[in-house]
Design an enzyme around this catalytic site. Structure first.
Site, PDB file in Angstrom:
ATOM      1  CD  GLU A  89      -1.416   4.666  10.234  1.00  0.00           C
ATOM      2  OE1 GLU A  89      -0.618   3.946   9.619  1.00  0.00           O
ATOM      3  OE2 GLU A  89      -1.693   4.486  11.431  1.00  0.00           O
TER       4      GLU A  89
ATOM      5  CD  GLU B 223      -5.843   2.458  12.024  1.00  0.00           C
ATOM      6  OE1 GLU B 223      -4.817   1.830  12.336  1.00  0.00           O
ATOM      7  OE2 GLU B 223      -6.099   2.791  10.856  1.00  0.00           O
TER       8      GLU B 223
ATOM      9  CD1 TRP C 180       1.624  -3.351  13.042  1.00  0.00           C
ATOM     10  CD2 TRP C 180       3.343  -2.257  13.973  1.00  0.00           C
ATOM     11  NE1 TRP C 180       1.109  -2.429  13.931  1.00  0.00           N
ATOM     12  CE2 TRP C 180       2.142  -1.747  14.512  1.00  0.00           C
ATOM     13  CE3 TRP C 180       4.554  -1.725  14.411  1.00  0.00           C
ATOM     14  CZ2 TRP C 180       2.117  -0.733  15.484  1.00  0.00           C
ATOM     15  CZ3 TRP C 180       4.539  -0.718  15.374  1.00  0.00           C
ATOM     16  CH2 TRP C 180       3.322  -0.236  15.896  1.00  0.00           C
TER      17      TRP C 180
ATOM     18  NE  ARG D 297      -0.502  -0.111   4.982  1.00  0.00           N
ATOM     19  CZ  ARG D 297      -1.100  -0.196   6.162  1.00  0.00           C
ATOM     20  NH1 ARG D 297      -2.417  -0.090   6.247  1.00  0.00           N
ATOM     21  NH2 ARG D 297      -0.397  -0.375   7.257  1.00  0.00           N
TER      22      ARG D 297
ATOM     23  CD  GLU E 122      -2.551  -4.663   8.738  1.00  0.00           C
ATOM     24  OE1 GLU E 122      -3.770  -4.555   8.993  1.00  0.00           O
ATOM     25  OE2 GLU E 122      -1.801  -3.685   8.570  1.00  0.00           O
ATOM     26  CD  GLN E 123      -1.760 -14.819   7.467  1.00  0.00           C
ATOM     27  OE1 GLN E 123      -1.707 -15.953   7.865  1.00  0.00           O
ATOM     28  NE2 GLN E 123      -1.751 -14.520   6.175  1.00  0.00           N
TER      29      GLN E 123
HETATM   30  C1  GAL Z   1      -2.074   1.210  10.992  1.00  0.00           C
HETATM   31  C2  GAL Z   1      -2.871   1.256   9.699  1.00  0.00           C
HETATM   32  C3  GAL Z   1      -3.883   0.137   9.628  1.00  0.00           C
HETATM   33  C4  GAL Z   1      -3.268  -1.151  10.049  1.00  0.00           C
HETATM   34  C5  GAL Z   1      -2.713  -1.019  11.437  1.00  0.00           C
HETATM   35  C6  GAL Z   1      -2.115  -2.289  11.999  1.00  0.00           C
HETATM   36  O1  GAL Z   1      -0.819   1.805  10.825  1.00  0.00           O
HETATM   37  O2  GAL Z   1      -3.542   2.476   9.552  1.00  0.00           O
HETATM   38  O3  GAL Z   1      -4.378   0.049   8.314  1.00  0.00           O
HETATM   39  O4  GAL Z   1      -2.269  -1.495   9.146  1.00  0.00           O
HETATM   40  O5  GAL Z   1      -1.709  -0.042  11.427  1.00  0.00           O
HETATM   41  O6  GAL Z   1      -1.606  -2.100  13.288  1.00  0.00           O
END
Ligand code: GAL
Length: 657
Positions: A144, A316, A324, A105, A364-365
Site C-alpha cells: 500500500e 485484501e 481503524w 510502519r 490490529e488486535q
Molecule cells: C490495510 C493494510 C493491512 C492492514 C489492513 C487492516 O490497509 O494493507 O496491512 O493494516 O489495512 O484493515
C-alpha cells in the site's frame, strides 16, 4: 477455475506447529492463494546481512504441500530498527517539518537513495532465494504505497531530489521562473540549489511549485516500485508482479505504477471506507453502515482494472469489523459474499481476504479475520466458504473478461493534485466530482470503464465523460476529434495550462472548431446557495459563466440566464457541478441518445454487466424485485426477488438486453 480466492497470512505470528493445520484448513475452504511476508523484515534479516530465510522457506513449503500458491511480499514497508538506526535520514518528514519516527510502519522516504538500495538488496536476496520455488506464484511489491499519507515527505533527501528533477525538467532557472510565474511576489530564483520544498511557507506556496513537487513525488513512487519489479522479473521469471493499492488515494499516479505491474490489486474495506472516506451525509452512512457504499468499491474495481490493462485482484477484502475507522460495525450477513461477487462482476481474477486469523496482539488486535484468535471460525469464514461454493457452480459459465462497458469516464491523477492544490471552494475535490458522475451512471444501471487521460482510447464507447480535467494534452485533443460517440466535458476541464496558469483565450481552451465557447469567470458556492437550473436540478459548489460563439448552442441555462449546458456536434460542455437530480437528467438523456438502455435504480440496488451476463447486487435493507427491471427468468444465481445482501446473475437475454 478462472476466478479464485485467497487470504493474507502471517506465519511469523504463529507457532510453526500450527502452520500445517492452517494450510490444510485454507485448502479445505477452497482458497488458492496465500499472501505472506510483506511485513517480516525483522525476522528475515535480524541484523545486517544475517539473513534468516529458513523459516520462510519452511512456511512456503508447508503452504505449497497443501496445494496453495504463495504471493510473496517484499518487506520494504517495514524497515527494521537496526536499519533505521544506521541511516536515520531515511525517515520521512511531515509537512510540519517533524520527523515521522520508527514504531509502526511505512517509516521511509521514497526519495532516499540509500533506502532504495537497501530495498533492492533485500528484494534481490529474496528473489534469488525463492524466485524459482514452485510454490511461489506471484510477488507483491511493498505494501500500500501512500498508506498513512506517505507519498509526500519534506526531507533533505526529497529537497535534493526535487532540485535535480527540476533541473532536468527546466534546464535553466529562468525557464523555471517563467513557467511558475515567479515574478509574482518576487519569488524568482537564480540557481536550482535555491529551490526549497513547498511546505512551511507563510501563506500558500505557488501552485505551480506545489504541482511540480506532486509530480516529482509521484515519480519517486514509480521509481521505487520499478526497482523491485525489475529485480523480481529477472530472478523469478513467469511469476506475476502485483502491488496492492488503496481506496480514495490519489497521491501518486497509479497508472504509471501500474505500467510496471502484471496485476494491479487493491485493498477493499467497504465499511471502514464509508465511515472514513465518504462525502455522503449521515443519513446515507446510517443506511449503509453495515453494507458499505454501493458505488465506492465498484469505482475502485473499475479504476484499478484500468491501471494494469485488465488484470486485477482484490488483495485484501474486509472479512468482518476493522479497527481503524471512527466506528467499526459488523457487516450485515451476506455482505462479505456480496463484496466478493461485486469484485468478480467487475473482472477480478482473485479475491483475497484480510486476514486468516485475527492477531491477539499489537496494533490490529481488534481487526477481524476469517478465524478468531482462538482459531474458531469467524462469521466471514462461512461467507468465504459460500463464495467458494458459488464459484464451483458458476465459474465455468461466466466469461473470462467483463468486456467493454457502456460508458468511459476519463480519470487523471494530476487533476486530483491540481484541485487539491487550488480547490477555490471548499467542496471542490476531484475524486468527489468524478465519483458523483460515476454514481449517477451506476444509478442508471450502466456499467462504466475508467480510461486514463494519458492513454485516451474512446473507440467503441457510446458515451464518454470528462469531468474536471486539469489540462489538455495534444493526444487527448486528437482523441476528442476522432471520437464520434456522445461526449460530456466539464466542469472545470481544460482550465489550466500544464504549467498551472490560465490558458490564453480562457478555459476550456479547446480549438474553436471543437468547442466555440469560453468561460469568462467562475464562482464557488456554499452548499446552501446552489443555482437553480431545472425544476428540481441545481448547480452546486462550482459554477461557470459561459460565453458561446456561433459554433456552439446553449441547450439550457440557469435561472439567471447564464448557459449551463452547451452543445457543439457530438460534444456537450457542462458549466458547473450538477446535483444528483440534474446530473441524472443530463446523463440519462445523453445515454439514451447514444442508444444505451437505462434503468432508474433505487439507492441500494446496482447492476454490472460482465460479458454475456449481468449481475445485480442489493446493498439496501429491503428486497427488490428484479422483474421491475424487465428480468424474466429466474437468475442462475440468486432469485428474481433480490433479498438484502443478495447477489443475482443472469444471461443478458434474461434481463431484457
Ligand atoms: C490495510 C493494510 C493491512 C492492514 C489492513 C487492516 O490497509 O494493507 O496491512 O493494516 O489495512 O484493515
Amino acid at each position: 477455475m478462472q476466478r479464485t480466492l485467497g487470504v493474507c497470512y502471517y506465519p511469523e505470528h504463529w507457532p510453526e506447529t500450527q502452520w500445517a493445520e492452517d494450510a490444510a484448513r485454507m485448502a479445505a475452504l477452497g482458497l488458492t492463494f496465500v499472501r505472506i511476508g510483506e511485513f517480516a523484515w525483522s525476522r528475515l534479516e535480524p541484523k545486517r546481512g544475517a539473513y534468516d530465510f529458513d523459516w520462510l522457506e519452511r512456511s512456503i513449503n508447508t503452504l505449497h504441500a497443501a496445494g496453495l500458491k504463495v504471493v510473496l511480499g517484499t518487506p520494504t514497508a517495514t524497515p527494521p530498527k537496526w536499519l533505521v538506526d544506521e541511516m536515520p535520514d531515511m525517515l520521512p518528514v511531515g509537512a510540519d517539518g517533524l520527523v515521522r519516527k520508527f514504531g509502526s510502519r511505512r517509516h521511509y522516504d521514497f526519495s532516499h537513495d540509500g533506502y532504495l538500495e537497501e530495498c533492492k538488496r533485500i528484494t534481490l536476496a529474496l528473489a534469488k532465494a525463492f524466485g524459482a520455488h514452485p510454490g511461489v506464484a506471484a510477488w507483491q511489491t511493498d505494501n500500500e504505497y501512500d498508506c498513512h499519507n506517505t507519498t509526500l515527505s519534506y526531507s533533505p533527501a526529497a529537497r535534493a531530489g526535487f532540485q535535480a528533477w527540476l533541473q532536468q525538467k527546466y534546464q535553466s532557472p529562468n525557464a523555471l521562473n517563467r513557467a511558475w510565474g515567479n515574478v509574482f511576489w518576487s519569488m524568482e530564483l537564480s540557481d536550482f540549489g535555491e529551490i526549497d520544498l513547498p511546505n512551511l511557507t507563510v501563506t500558500e506556496a505557488n501552485p505551480a511549485h506545489v504541482m511540480d513537487f506532486r509530480r516529482y513525488a509521484s515519480d519517486m513512487v514509480v521509481r521505487f516500485n520499478k526497482a523491485q519489479a525489475d529485480i523480481i522479473r529477472t530472478h523469478s521469471p513467469g511469476r506475476d508482479v502485483i502491488h496492492n493499492f488503496m481506496g480514495r488515494t490519489l497521491a501518486f499516479d497509479h497508472f504509471a505504477v501500474g505500467a510496471d505491474l502484471d496485476i494491479s490489486s487493491w485493498d477493499s474495506y467497504p465499511l471502514g471506507f464509508l465511515e472514513d472516506r465518504s462525502d455522503q451525509g449521515d443519513a446515507w452512512k446510517q443506511t449503509f453502515a453495515r453494507a458499505g457504499d454501493p458505488d465506492f468499491q465498484a469505482f475502485h474495481h473499475d479504476l484499478y482494472r484500468a491501471t494494469s490493462k485488465g488484470r486485477w485482484w482484490v488483495m485484501e477484502q474486509q472479512p468482518g469489523p476493522v479497527n481503524w475507522a471512527p466506528h467499526n460495525p459488523a457487516p450485515r450477513d451476506g455482505m462479505v459474499r456480496l463484496w466478493s461477487w461485486e469484485a468478480f462482476a467487475h473482472g477480478a481474477e482473485t479475491v483475497s481476504y484480510f486476514r486468516w486469523r485475527q492477531a491477539p496482539f499489537a496494533q490490529e488486535q481488534m481487526h477481524a479475520g476469517l478465524l478468531r484468535p482462538d482459531s474458531s471460525e469467524a462469521e466471514g469464514y462461512d461467507e468465504a466458504a459460500q463464495v467458494a461454493a458459488d464459484l464451483g457452480a458458476l465459474d465455468a459459465v461466466l466469461d473470462v473478461q467483463p468486456g467493454k462497458a457502456d460508458v468511459a469516464i476519463v480519470f487523471d491523477y494530476p487533476s486530483g493534485w491540481a484541485w487539491e492544490i487550488q480547490p477555490q471552494g471548499r467542496e471542490f475535490d476531484y475524486f468527489r466530482l468524478v465519483f458523483d458522475f460515476y454514481r449517477s451512471l451506476r444509478k442508471l444501471g450502466l456499467s462504466v470503464d475508467i480510461v486514463p487521460a494519458s492513454a485516451p482510447q474512446f473507440a467503441g464507447y457510446p458515451l464518454v465523460v470528462i469531468p474536471g480535467l486539469f489540462s489538455w494534452s495534444a493526444e487527448l485533443i486528437a482523441a476528442l476529434r476522432a471520437y464520434e460517440g456522445a461526449l460530456l466535458i466539464g466542469p472545470r476541464s481544460g482550465s489550466k495550462t500544464v504549467d498551472f496558469a490560465i490558458p490564453d483565450g480562457l478555459p476550456p481552451a479547446l480549438p474553436r472548431d471543437i468547442l466555440d465557447m469560453r468561460v469568462t469567470r467562475i464562482e464557488t458556492l456554499r452548499a446552501d446557495t446552489p443555482v437553480q437550473v431545472t425544476e428540481d436540478g441545481m448547480l452546486q459548489f462550482w459554477r461557470e459563466f459561459i460565453e458561446t460563439g456561433s459554433g456552439a448552442k446553449t441547450i439550457f441555462s440557469a435561472d439567471d440566464g447564464i448557459p449551463a449546458l452547451v452543445k457543439q456536434g457530438n460534444l456537450h460542455y457542462l458549466g458547473g457541478w450538477p446535483d444528483q437530480p440534474l446530473m441524472h437528467d443530463i446523463l440519462q438523456k445523453l445515454a439514451n441518445g447514444a442508444g444505451l438502455l437505462t434503468n432508474k435504480l433505487n439507492d441500494g440496488v446496482r447492476l454490472r454487466r460482465h460479458g454475456n451476463h449481468i449481475f445485480a447486487f442489493n446493498y439496501g435493507a429491503s428486497s427488490f424485485d428484479l422483474s421491475q427491471l424487465g428480468w424474466t427468468n429466474e437468475p442462475l444465481l440468486g432469485k428474481l426477488v433480490l433479498e438484502p445482501s443478495g447477489v443475482a446473475v443472469a444471461p443478458l437475454q434474461f434481463a431484457g438486453y
